[in-house]
Design an enzyme around this catalytic site. Structure first.
Site, PDB file in Angstrom:
ATOM      1  N   GLU A  54      42.987 -40.563  38.574  1.00  0.00           N
ATOM      2  CA  GLU A  54      43.752 -39.913  37.497  1.00  0.00           C
ATOM      3  C   GLU A  54      42.872 -38.838  36.860  1.00  0.00           C
ATOM      4  OE1 GLU A  54      46.211 -38.857  36.245  1.00  0.00           O
ATOM      5  OE2 GLU A  54      47.087 -40.007  34.602  1.00  0.00           O
ATOM      6  N   ASP A  55      43.504 -37.771  36.420  1.00  0.00           N
ATOM      7  CA  ASP A  55      42.720 -36.671  35.837  1.00  0.00           C
ATOM      8  C   ASP A  55      42.104 -37.049  34.494  1.00  0.00           C
ATOM      9  OD1 ASP A  55      45.211 -36.758  34.582  1.00  0.00           O
ATOM     10  OD2 ASP A  55      45.642 -34.617  34.789  1.00  0.00           O
TER      11      ASP A  55
ATOM     12  N   ASP B 215      44.038 -40.681  28.254  1.00  0.00           N
ATOM     13  CA  ASP B 215      44.223 -40.187  26.894  1.00  0.00           C
ATOM     14  C   ASP B 215      44.767 -41.346  26.032  1.00  0.00           C
ATOM     15  OD1 ASP B 215      44.348 -38.111  24.927  1.00  0.00           O
ATOM     16  OD2 ASP B 215      46.446 -37.760  25.382  1.00  0.00           O
TER      17      ASP B 215
ATOM     18  N   PHE C 164      41.935 -30.764  23.731  1.00  0.00           N
ATOM     19  CA  PHE C 164      42.884 -30.572  24.825  1.00  0.00           C
ATOM     20  C   PHE C 164      42.222 -29.690  25.876  1.00  0.00           C
ATOM     21  CE2 PHE C 164      46.479 -29.135  27.227  1.00  0.00           C
ATOM     22  CZ  PHE C 164      47.240 -30.292  27.320  1.00  0.00           C
TER      23      PHE C 164
ATOM     24  N   ARG D 287      46.120 -24.828  36.035  1.00  0.00           N
ATOM     25  CA  ARG D 287      45.673 -25.861  36.966  1.00  0.00           C
ATOM     26  C   ARG D 287      44.651 -25.346  37.970  1.00  0.00           C
ATOM     27  NH1 ARG D 287      48.862 -30.410  36.291  1.00  0.00           N
ATOM     28  NH2 ARG D 287      51.072 -30.118  35.927  1.00  0.00           N
TER      29      ARG D 287
HETATM   30  P1  IMP Z   1      48.119 -40.712  28.538  1.00  0.00           P
HETATM   31  O1  IMP Z   1      49.351 -41.372  29.079  1.00  0.00           O
HETATM   32  O2  IMP Z   1      48.285 -40.272  27.113  1.00  0.00           O
HETATM   33  O3  IMP Z   1      46.845 -41.497  28.739  1.00  0.00           O
HETATM   34  O4  IMP Z   1      47.951 -39.322  29.216  1.00  0.00           O
HETATM   35  C1  IMP Z   1      47.881 -39.138  30.492  1.00  0.00           C
HETATM   36  C2  IMP Z   1      48.421 -37.794  30.902  1.00  0.00           C
HETATM   37  O5  IMP Z   1      48.540 -36.849  29.824  1.00  0.00           O
HETATM   38  C3  IMP Z   1      47.417 -37.214  31.847  1.00  0.00           C
HETATM   39  O6  IMP Z   1      47.725 -37.599  33.163  1.00  0.00           O
HETATM   40  C4  IMP Z   1      47.589 -35.746  31.639  1.00  0.00           C
HETATM   41  O7  IMP Z   1      48.589 -35.267  32.502  1.00  0.00           O
HETATM   42  C5  IMP Z   1      48.073 -35.581  30.223  1.00  0.00           C
HETATM   43  N1  IMP Z   1      46.967 -35.167  29.329  1.00  0.00           N
HETATM   44  C6  IMP Z   1      46.355 -35.894  28.385  1.00  0.00           C
HETATM   45  N2  IMP Z   1      45.375 -35.191  27.777  1.00  0.00           N
HETATM   46  C7  IMP Z   1      45.366 -33.988  28.382  1.00  0.00           C
HETATM   47  C8  IMP Z   1      44.550 -32.815  28.200  1.00  0.00           C
HETATM   48  O8  IMP Z   1      43.621 -32.719  27.378  1.00  0.00           O
HETATM   49  N3  IMP Z   1      44.848 -31.770  29.019  1.00  0.00           N
HETATM   50  C9  IMP Z   1      45.848 -31.815  29.945  1.00  0.00           C
HETATM   51  N4  IMP Z   1      46.606 -32.889  30.148  1.00  0.00           N
HETATM   52  C10 IMP Z   1      46.382 -33.966  29.365  1.00  0.00           C
HETATM   53 MG    MG Z   2      48.761 -36.122  34.583  1.00  0.00          MG
END
Ligand code: IMP
Ligand code: MG
Length: 184
Positions: free
Chosen positions: A101-102, A105, A154, A167
């Site tokens: 996973e990238d 968050d 971000f 991207r």
């Molecule tokens: P989560 O479900 O909040 O943990 O977020 C996961 C998804 O939110 C990641 O797979 C990203 O696609 C997106 N995301 C969260 N933070 C960032 C950021 O700083 N930049 C770009 N995408 C983000």
């Molecule tokens: Mg994502």
């Protein structure tokens, strides 16, 4: 919104991804519980670059598949409602999964993916994330392999987007609100 200077440069990323790949490879070589070839599941779209680099630096055999999950909310924040858009093609039953996973968050996306994988009878799950923003967590989640722990900013580039933009940037940058910058 404006792009910051380089936040994490491509050389540092590449070095760290190789280290993660070695750690992951070693942990599967050492593990006696692992039955067969692990399956790396890249989470689209954000992790497509990370997944491609990670699998090529791994020194063990692995299979590769993808899934796509949208988390609803604004362009910058997930709200916890997940929509699965693509499921892995592989039979997941009994497999040892490495999620690539990238960014971790709020934790909603990885929690939802793990739930889906468990429902499909996988043997084990490990999560490899390039970036972790622990301050932002809304549901508990700890990744097994973390590239960089970063503050609440971000970020875009190296696969990560803002509204599908940026991207393709090779480095990771912060995206900042020009109003905040003008204030300093
Ligand atoms: P989560 O479900 O909040 O943990 O977020 C996961 C998804 O939110 C990641 O797979 C990203 O696609 C997106 N995301 C969260 N933070 C960032 C950021 O700083 N930049 C770009 N995408 C983000
Ligand atoms: Mg994502």
């Amino acid at each position: 919104m404006i792009l910051s200077e380089v936040f994490i440069g491509s050389d540092r990323i590449s070095q760290r991804v190789k280290e993660l790949a070695s750690e992951i490879s070693a942990s599967y070589t050492a593990s006696v519980s692992v039955s067969g070839t692990p399956l790396v599941i890249g989470v689209l779209s954000g992790a497509f670059v990370f997944t491609a680099d990670l699998i090529r630096a791994m020194t063990i055999r692995c299979d590769v598949d993808f899934m796509a999950v949208d988390s609803y909310g604004s362009a910058m924040e997930s709200c916890g409602t997940l929509k699965f858009r693509l499921f892995p093609k592989s039979d997941l039953r009994g497999r040892d999964i490495i999620i690539a996973e990238d960014i971790l968050d709020t934790g909603h996306t990885l929690n939802g993916i793990c739930e889906y994988l468990r429902e499909h009878g996988v043997n084990s799950i490990k999560a490899a994330v390039l970036l972790d923003k622990p301050e932002r967590r809304q549901v508990p989640f700890e990744a097994d392999f973390v590239g960089f722990t970063i503050p609440d900013k971000f970020v875009v580039g190296y696969g990560l987007d803002y509204d599908e933009r940026y991207r393709n940037l090779p480095d990771i940058h912060c995206l900042e609100d020009e109003r905040d910058i003008n204030r300093v």
